[in-house]
Design a protein around this motif. Structure first.
Motif, PDB file in Angstrom:
ATOM      1  N   LEU A 104       0.826  -1.217   0.000  1.00  0.00           N
ATOM      2  CA  LEU A 104       0.000   0.000   0.000  1.00  0.00           C
ATOM      3  C   LEU A 104       0.854   1.257   0.000  1.00  0.00           C
ATOM      4  CD1 LEU A 104      -2.820  -1.081   2.465  1.00  0.00           C
ATOM      5  CD2 LEU A 104      -2.999  -0.785  -0.018  1.00  0.00           C
ATOM      6  N   GLU A 105       1.925   1.246   0.765  1.00  0.00           N
ATOM      7  CA  GLU A 105       2.809   2.412   0.807  1.00  0.00           C
ATOM      8  C   GLU A 105       3.450   2.644  -0.564  1.00  0.00           C
ATOM      9  OE1 GLU A 105       6.980   3.698   2.898  1.00  0.00           O
ATOM     10  OE2 GLU A 105       5.570   2.500   4.078  1.00  0.00           O
ATOM     11  N   THR A 106       3.922   1.587  -1.200  1.00  0.00           N
ATOM     12  CA  THR A 106       4.526   1.706  -2.527  1.00  0.00           C
ATOM     13  C   THR A 106       3.506   2.213  -3.536  1.00  0.00           C
ATOM     14  OG1 THR A 106       6.067  -0.065  -2.021  1.00  0.00           O
ATOM     15  CG2 THR A 106       5.744   0.440  -4.350  1.00  0.00           C
ATOM     16  N   TYR A 107       2.304   1.684  -3.479  1.00  0.00           N
ATOM     17  CA  TYR A 107       1.241   2.121  -4.386  1.00  0.00           C
ATOM     18  C   TYR A 107       0.939   3.608  -4.181  1.00  0.00           C
ATOM     19  CZ  TYR A 107      -3.329   2.871  -6.406  1.00  0.00           C
ATOM     20  OH  TYR A 107      -4.380   3.378  -7.128  1.00  0.00           O
ATOM     21  N   GLN A 108       0.784   4.011  -2.934  1.00  0.00           N
ATOM     22  CA  GLN A 108       0.443   5.407  -2.648  1.00  0.00           C
ATOM     23  C   GLN A 108       1.559   6.351  -3.082  1.00  0.00           C
ATOM     24  OE1 GLN A 108      -0.521   5.042   1.504  1.00  0.00           O
ATOM     25  NE2 GLN A 108      -2.664   4.541   1.089  1.00  0.00           N
ATOM     26  N   GLN A 109       2.815   5.964  -2.866  1.00  0.00           N
ATOM     27  CA  GLN A 109       3.931   6.801  -3.288  1.00  0.00           C
ATOM     28  C   GLN A 109       3.925   6.949  -4.820  1.00  0.00           C
ATOM     29  OE1 GLN A 109       7.384   4.897  -1.654  1.00  0.00           O
ATOM     30  NE2 GLN A 109       7.083   5.800   0.372  1.00  0.00           N
TER      31      GLN A 109
END
Length: 126
Positions: A113-118
């Motif tokens: 999720l963090e990678t996607y949001q970034q």
């Protein structure tokens, strides 16, 4: 691609597998009868899906054979006898293993999720 029409992917852990961890946790909290376990699963905030009684009893039998739980018949003054299920020390060890596995999966999901949001924030509209 129309986002409304994209189906959510199925989780890789089937209900059949996850229910074992859920049952171990509930039995760690307190020994219970099968029907009570079904009710507690349905009322829990961590349930995977609506609980099927046959799935619960199949898992309880398997877990009993594997030594994760033990059961004994209780005969009440009224009504039929019922099995009372209790967690064994081997079951407690299995619950620890499940918990560690779930923590690892949670970390992987948070990283995703963090990678996607970034990416989404730095490449809007892609």
């Amino acid at each position: 691609m129309d986002r409304e029409k994209v189906n959510e992917p199925e989780l890789s852990l089937s209900m059949e597998r996850v229910i074992q961890a859920e049952l171990l946790l509930l039995l760690k909290q307190k020994p219970s009868h099968g029907y009570e376990l079904i009710q507690r699963l349905n009322d829990s905030e961590f349930k995977s899906a609506e609980v099927d009684a046959a799935t619960v009893y199949r898992n309880l039998r398997r877990m009993d054979k594997e030594g994760l739980i033990n059961s004994q018949w209780e005969v009440g003054e009224t009504g039929p006898g019922r099995r009372l299920y209790k967690l064994t020390s081997q079951g407690e060890e299995s619950l620890i293993v499940w918990t560690k596995y779930i923590v690892r999966q949670k970390t992987k999901l948070e990283n995703f999720l963090e990678t996607y949001q970034q990416f989404n924030n730095s490449h809007p509209g892609q």
